[in-house]
Design a protein around this motif. Structure first.
Motif, mmCIF file in Angstrom:
data_model
loop_
_atom_site.group_PDB
_atom_site.id
_atom_site.type_symbol
_atom_site.label_atom_id
_atom_site.label_comp_id
_atom_site.label_asym_id
_atom_site.label_seq_id
_atom_site.Cartn_x
_atom_site.Cartn_y
_atom_site.Cartn_z
ATOM 1 N N PRO A 278 62.279 53.826 38.315
ATOM 2 C CA PRO A 278 63.015 53.401 39.507
ATOM 3 C C PRO A 278 63.833 52.150 39.194
ATOM 4 C CG PRO A 278 60.650 52.953 39.734
ATOM 5 C CD PRO A 278 60.816 53.801 38.515
ATOM 6 N N ASP A 279 64.966 52.009 39.858
ATOM 7 C CA ASP A 279 65.836 50.863 39.570
ATOM 8 C C ASP A 279 65.165 49.548 39.943
ATOM 9 O OD1 ASP A 279 68.327 52.206 38.644
ATOM 10 O OD2 ASP A 279 68.088 53.214 40.568
ATOM 11 N N VAL A 280 64.470 49.558 41.073
ATOM 12 C CA VAL A 280 63.729 48.363 41.484
ATOM 13 C C VAL A 280 62.412 48.821 42.113
ATOM 14 C CG1 VAL A 280 63.734 46.266 42.899
ATOM 15 C CG2 VAL A 280 65.897 47.127 41.975
ATOM 16 N N VAL A 281 61.339 48.081 41.831
ATOM 17 C CA VAL A 281 60.050 48.329 42.471
ATOM 18 C C VAL A 281 59.857 47.285 43.565
ATOM 19 C CG1 VAL A 281 57.547 48.189 42.125
ATOM 20 C CG2 VAL A 281 58.974 49.372 40.437
ATOM 21 N N ILE A 282 59.458 47.749 44.749
ATOM 22 C CA ILE A 282 58.993 46.796 45.758
ATOM 23 C C ILE A 282 57.474 46.808 45.715
ATOM 24 C CG2 ILE A 282 58.863 46.190 48.202
ATOM 25 C CD1 ILE A 282 61.565 47.418 48.658
ATOM 26 N N ASN A 283 56.903 45.681 45.334
ATOM 27 C CA ASN A 283 55.450 45.539 45.330
ATOM 28 C C ASN A 283 55.046 45.030 46.720
ATOM 29 O OD1 ASN A 283 53.173 43.213 43.638
ATOM 30 N ND2 ASN A 283 52.746 45.143 44.651
ATOM 31 N N VAL A 284 54.500 45.938 47.527
ATOM 32 C CA VAL A 284 54.103 45.561 48.883
ATOM 33 C C VAL A 284 52.730 44.900 48.828
ATOM 34 C CG1 VAL A 284 53.746 46.350 51.257
ATOM 35 C CG2 VAL A 284 55.432 47.507 49.807
ATOM 36 N N VAL A 285 52.691 43.652 49.248
ATOM 37 C CA VAL A 285 51.485 42.838 49.142
ATOM 38 C C VAL A 285 51.050 42.446 50.547
ATOM 39 C CG1 VAL A 285 50.771 40.501 48.481
ATOM 40 C CG2 VAL A 285 51.976 41.960 46.825
ATOM 41 N N ALA A 286 49.782 42.652 50.869
ATOM 42 C CA ALA A 286 49.279 42.232 52.178
ATOM 43 C C ALA A 286 48.945 40.753 52.127
ATOM 44 C CB ALA A 286 48.051 43.050 52.572
ATOM 45 N N ALA A 287 49.678 39.970 52.925
ATOM 46 C CA ALA A 287 49.471 38.520 52.920
ATOM 47 C C ALA A 287 48.078 38.144 53.396
ATOM 48 C CB ALA A 287 50.523 37.845 53.793
ATOM 49 N N SER A 288 47.427 39.103 54.057
ATOM 50 C CA SER A 288 46.089 38.831 54.579
ATOM 51 C C SER A 288 45.021 38.903 53.488
ATOM 52 C CB SER A 288 45.768 39.844 55.681
ATOM 53 O OG SER A 288 46.077 41.151 55.224
ATOM 54 N N ASN A 289 45.393 39.386 52.328
ATOM 55 C CA ASN A 289 44.418 39.454 51.226
ATOM 56 C C ASN A 289 45.126 39.288 49.888
ATOM 57 O OD1 ASN A 289 42.273 39.907 49.535
ATOM 58 N ND2 ASN A 289 41.450 41.591 50.766
ATOM 59 N N LEU A 290 45.630 38.086 49.683
ATOM 60 C CA LEU A 290 46.509 37.844 48.534
ATOM 61 C C LEU A 290 45.813 38.051 47.198
ATOM 62 C CD1 LEU A 290 48.337 34.704 49.899
ATOM 63 C CD2 LEU A 290 49.389 36.913 49.333
ATOM 64 N N GLU A 291 44.617 37.542 47.097
ATOM 65 C CA GLU A 291 43.927 37.561 45.811
ATOM 66 C C GLU A 291 43.780 38.994 45.293
ATOM 67 O OE1 GLU A 291 41.086 34.661 45.536
ATOM 68 O OE2 GLU A 291 40.933 34.961 43.363
ATOM 69 N N ARG A 292 43.325 39.866 46.161
ATOM 70 C CA ARG A 292 43.112 41.247 45.728
ATOM 71 C C ARG A 292 44.445 41.959 45.484
ATOM 72 N NH1 ARG A 292 40.436 45.125 49.858
ATOM 73 N NH2 ARG A 292 42.637 45.341 50.396
ATOM 74 N N ASN A 293 45.411 41.729 46.367
ATOM 75 C CA ASN A 293 46.697 42.425 46.246
ATOM 76 C C ASN A 293 47.481 42.015 45.001
ATOM 77 O OD1 ASN A 293 47.895 44.070 48.891
ATOM 78 N ND2 ASN A 293 46.098 42.831 49.329
ATOM 79 N N LEU A 294 47.362 40.755 44.609
ATOM 80 C CA LEU A 294 48.190 40.265 43.503
ATOM 81 C C LEU A 294 47.674 40.710 42.131
ATOM 82 C CD1 LEU A 294 49.048 36.679 44.815
ATOM 83 C CD2 LEU A 294 50.659 38.588 44.508
ATOM 84 N N TYR A 295 46.473 41.274 42.093
ATOM 85 C CA TYR A 295 45.985 41.807 40.815
ATOM 86 C C TYR A 295 46.944 42.883 40.288
ATOM 87 C CZ TYR A 295 43.103 43.792 37.194
ATOM 88 O OH TYR A 295 42.646 44.236 35.976
ATOM 89 N N LEU A 296 47.303 43.790 41.176
ATOM 90 C CA LEU A 296 48.248 44.852 40.819
ATOM 91 C C LEU A 296 49.583 44.264 40.344
ATOM 92 C CD1 LEU A 296 49.051 47.882 40.842
ATOM 93 C CD2 LEU A 296 49.411 47.687 43.295
#
Ligand code: GDP
Ligand code: MG
Ligand code: K
Length: 282
Positions: free
Chosen positions: A82-100
């Motif tokens: 894909p030309d650009v990836v949007i990494n959708v991150v839930a601000a309510s659980n940053l630590e877990r979401n940012l691993y990906l």
């Protein structure tokens, strides 16, 4: 008009389908992802003179290729590019979401972070300096509330800027795996880069990391694509032995822990969690 493809990647329940629906005018089911079939949905819309194809991928906590969802997402990113990836991150659980996010950084995909559920962050009273984190990572971060649509035009503006290489962000960070593992990565990088005439579908550094993680798919790929595979895999096996005797843990855990450490370090500088009253009075 120019055509580009955007892929939505993120944890389950981060808001990918909500974003997909608002952007494309679709009416896909929003809610718990519990289906057995692993597939993606495609939609189309226009933004700033671009015809955009948007792909809603299955939710995953990681893309280490252990579950059908993870394999699907990784395969899509590698094969469809894909030309650009949007990494959708839930601000309510940053630590877990940012691993990906750390795994997407290793894959060196062009990306924007959608800091979704921004309403929940604001209501929580926690403070998050997302502008600072964006600078630390070298990745644009755009707050949104995909339930209402807040921030979505700005998100796609950032996507277009990344696509056009007009994002002021200068240099993308690399995840630092610590001295011992970084040495091994450098050695493997040299061997991989030595071979000429290979269609490089993975970034070299990503291949090296995945070989050290004993990733079955990537190992198979190297065997298939590299003439000197036998030597490369032998050297990697020796490196793994060295790492494991030095660090006293297997390389997979060492690498996973380094990713968590990276996230924790970034959040330590940018995120101040508001304790719940029950916590504060204890
Ligand atoms: P997906 O699993 O990533 O596709 O996430 P969904 O789009 O299905 O959303 C999961 C849940 O979060 C749904 O109940 C949405 O209505 C809700 N949701 C999505 N975006 C937001 C947001 O920005 N704020 C809040 N409070 N809820 C949201
Ligand atoms: Mg969904
Ligand atoms: K969901």
């Amino acid at each position: 008009t120019k055509q580009i493809t955007i892929a939505l990647v993120g944890n389950p329940n981060a808001g990918k389908t909500s974003l997909f629906n608002i952007a494309s005018g679709a009416h896909e089911h929003v809610g718990n992802y519990g289906g057995v079939t692993v597939d993606s949905k495609e939609g189309n819309f226009k933004h700033s003179g671009y015809q955009i194809k948007i792909v809603d991928l299955p939710g995953t906590y990681s893309i280490s290729a252990y579950t059908p969802e993870e394999l699907y997402v990784r395969k899509f990113l590698i094969e469809e590019k894909p030309d650009v990836v949007i990494n959708v991150v839930a601000a309510s659980n940053l630590e877990r979401n940012l691993y990906l996010t750390t795994e997407l950084i290793d894959m060196e995909v062009p990306m924007v972070i959608d800091l979704n559920m921004y309403d929940e962050l604001q209501e929580s009273g926690s403070e998050f300096d997302h502008i600072k984190l964006s600078k630390l990572l070298g990745i644009p971060i755009v707050p949104t509330v995909c339930r209402s649509g807040m921030g979505i035009p700005a998100l796609f503006d950032a996507v277009i800027r990344v696509y056009e290489n007009k994002e002021p962000v200068v240099r993308r960070i690399k995840i630092y795996y610590g001295h011992t593992i970084e040495n091994a990565i450098s050695k493997t990088n040299i061997l991989l880069d030595k071979e000429k005439g290979i269609e490089r579908i993975f970034p070299t550094r990503y291949l090296s990391i995945k070989l050290l993680e004993k990733d079955a798919e990537v190992t198979k790929y190297v065997k298939h694509a590299y003439q000197s595979a036998e030597n490369i895999l032998q050297v990697t096996a020796d490196e793994i032995k060295d790492i494991e005797s030095t660090l006293q843990e297997d390389t997979e855990s060492a690498i996973t822990n380094a990713r968590y450490g990276f996230v924790a370090g970034g959040l330590k500088e940018t995120f101040k969690e508001k304790l719940k009253e029950s916590d504060a009075t204890r």
